[in-house]
Design a protein around this motif. Sequence first.
Motif, PDB file in Angstrom:
ATOM      1  N   LYS B  61      51.174  51.502  36.334  1.00 57.74           N
ATOM      2  CA  LYS B  61      50.921  50.072  36.112  1.00 57.74           C
ATOM      3  C   LYS B  61      51.975  49.191  36.787  1.00 57.74           C
ATOM      4  CE  LYS B  61      47.454  50.194  33.073  1.00 57.74           C
ATOM      5  NZ  LYS B  61      46.221  49.412  33.162  1.00 57.74           N
ATOM      6  N   GLU B  63      52.930  46.118  36.108  1.00 53.34           N
ATOM      7  CA  GLU B  63      53.840  45.371  35.228  1.00 53.34           C
ATOM      8  C   GLU B  63      54.988  46.245  34.722  1.00 53.34           C
ATOM      9  OE1 GLU B  63      51.291  42.614  32.603  1.00 53.34           O
ATOM     10  OE2 GLU B  63      52.508  41.485  34.024  1.00 53.34           O
ATOM     11  N   ILE B  64      54.714  47.527  34.511  1.00 54.68           N
ATOM     12  CA  ILE B  64      55.765  48.454  34.075  1.00 54.68           C
ATOM     13  C   ILE B  64      56.767  48.666  35.196  1.00 54.68           C
ATOM     14  CG2 ILE B  64      56.227  50.749  33.127  1.00 54.68           C
ATOM     15  CD1 ILE B  64      54.217  49.500  31.408  1.00 54.68           C
ATOM     16  N   SER B 108      55.583  44.501  28.928  1.00 58.78           N
ATOM     17  CA  SER B 108      54.750  45.581  29.457  1.00 58.78           C
ATOM     18  C   SER B 108      54.140  46.424  28.340  1.00 58.78           C
ATOM     19  CB  SER B 108      55.552  46.451  30.427  1.00 58.78           C
ATOM     20  OG  SER B 108      56.687  46.981  29.806  1.00 58.78           O
TER      21      SER B 108
ATOM     22  N   THR C 103      56.861  36.643  32.114  1.00 54.41           N
ATOM     23  CA  THR C 103      57.156  37.377  30.887  1.00 54.41           C
ATOM     24  C   THR C 103      58.397  36.812  30.193  1.00 54.41           C
ATOM     25  OG1 THR C 103      56.196  39.408  31.766  1.00 54.41           O
ATOM     26  CG2 THR C 103      57.718  39.651  29.934  1.00 54.41           C
TER      27      THR C 103
ATOM     28  N   GLY D 113      47.967  41.464  31.299  1.00 58.36           N
ATOM     29  CA  GLY D 113      49.140  40.996  32.017  1.00 58.36           C
ATOM     30  C   GLY D 113      49.406  39.510  31.919  1.00 58.36           C
TER      31      GLY D 113
END
Lengths: 186, 186, 186, 186
Positions: B61, B63-64, B108, C103, D113
């Motif tokens: 992924k 975002e990770i 995440s 984020t 996300g």
Amino acid sequence: MRDEKIIVTGDIISHHARTKLQERGVEIDAIAEIVYDLQHPYAPNLTMVECVESVDAVLVKREIQHAILVGIELDVLAEEGRLSEPLLSLITGDESLFGIDETIALGSVFGFGSIAVTTFGYLDKEKTGIIRKLDRSTDQVNTFLDDLVCSIAANASARLAHRLRDRDEAETKVVIRKPEDEELIG
Amino acid sequence: MRDEKIIVTGDIISHHARTKLQERGVEIDAIAEIVYDLQHPYAPNLTMVECVESVDAVLVKREIQHAILVGIELDVLAEEGRLSEPLLSLITGDESLFGIDETIALGSVFGFGSIAVTTFGYLDKEKTGIIRKLDRSTDQVNTFLDDLVCSIAANASARLAHRLRDRDEAETKVVIRKPEDEELIG
Amino acid sequence: MRDEKIIVTGDIISHHARTKLQERGVEIDAIAEIVYDLQHPYAPNLTMVECVESVDAVLVKREIQHAILVGIELDVLAEEGRLSEPLLSLITGDESLFGIDETIALGSVFGFGSIAVTTFGYLDKEKTGIIRKLDRSTDQVNTFLDDLVCSIAANASARLAHRLRDRDEAETKVVIRKPEDEELIG
Amino acid sequence: MRDEKIIVTGDIISHHARTKLQERGVEIDAIAEIVYDLQHPYAPNLTMVECVESVDAVLVKREIQHAILVGIELDVLAEEGRLSEPLLSLITGDESLFGIDETIALGSVFGFGSIAVTTFGYLDKEKTGIIRKLDRSTDQVNTFLDDLVCSIAANASARLAHRLRDRDEAETKVVIRKPEDEELIG
């Protein structure tokens, strides 16, 4: 329904949220005990009075009150079989992959910062004190309520951690403003 | 900087995220062990191979990967004293009220649902396996890394829980479609 | 590093967060203007003084200050080419699928409720006032800063909405406590 | 209730979630149109078929389905006056500071996300297409439904953005692996 629009004031909502918690078997003291257990290791002088006060302060927040009203309503409706299927089975069975209970509770946890979020996750898994009692109850459906209590306790705990830190800082402030630290400031 | 815009492909980012984890002492197997401990009670037949596979899937992924790159970069910069104050002291001291490490890791976690969020909170507090080792390390700054590992393990664990459920359902599907259940469907 | 542990007090952090905002070209007034534009339609008597005050109140929060310190640090490090690849390219290119900036900003938005979250999303897309200026700047890297400003403005705006409501309620309270509403309470 | 435990399979939940959306006046195509409007500026060759497919893919997710079931149930119960006060008034009045509708919708947005989160905030404020229609409807209570549609559209849009990027990368991969880029990799 009357023609005039009813304004639901914060007073009314606050009153109902507290009453419903109590009606479903959750006393402020039981939540404060969880807070005490969580924070006592870091603050040996902590009193139960401070924990109760912190729970009270959390219950003043609109988002918490709304979460309580919605969550307990869904528990009660499920208990009385007044929800449609398959939602009814999902809630009465406390289906492990059903996460709306946690979503609603989490929504009011975010307000107290990332420490509140991790504490919520911990309580949700460890289920200490009243949370375990609610989780194991066979008398009533507590699918939403146990998460709400995790949320209130996590918030009150995080709030207390921040307060205690503010108090510490107020006390140590004189000490740290030494010249060699000045570069930190300017 | 050259005139032409460099497109940073997912391949490059993925490669770097994995390499950095390893360079900072975090092997996939160590994360998979946490996943195994979390899920084994609910799935007695679970194998380590499935846990490793789930960690691998999480690391795909974007975002990770981004979270890993940012978090480890800040750890390393702090370690080498290359951040400005007071941020440097906040990170090297792993200041308890500093929550940006948890915020980045949480960002995440959301991607894997509310179960991942509560598991993250639990791991962040219990600090099992490699997480505890990172937390106690005096060799390197792991302020962000330990939260990232909590996040990866929580995600892999939640992902596995959903998969195992899907498999169960596929097996039981024939059984539950009994006529008396039909009212649930229509 | 000296042996004695430096306690970084809230005062120091607060001072630095405000100074860094200013150094990067963001004045409190510019954020207050966004707040005014957002809230004015709902509160015709709203003054700029109230908006500035609300921005100030938001900047008192630890999580916001920490987010500002981390975000601006990453912008500056990217600007000076002092981050490793591929992170450097991701940040200087403001790569559209890189979401750590959002984020971090979101982490401090949650503290002000779901209205703050939706307002943040709106500002992040519409980019009004100073946000657009930051977004289009070619002088400095603002990948994190523009999201931070969205966050501060969204928080100040949500905070104001709640305050204005509280004030309205205080004024109308006498009126709504009519006997026919009593059933709402009991 | 029979003795044997009913396992509510994903099939049943999925079927119900889709049916309820339709019963409340929300067709997949209407959501896909919002997705098209959001993504078309970035992808001129985008087709409605791809948008419909993306909405379909989002509706496969358990957390979305659960959110739909809970949200629509609360709307319908409110519509029929079958909720207790003051919750009933909060929901029928779509009280601006009531945020549980957004909280539930947001819970399923996080899964896609940070881009999905900001898009959700934007849609929640701009209310384009079917969202505006729902928001203005006087026939039925849509307090939760309009947020759910924002959530599904935001998710489908973010999912598409990631897919389109993956496709672009696959096409450009050969080009960018020039020797002068190698330093990015090692």
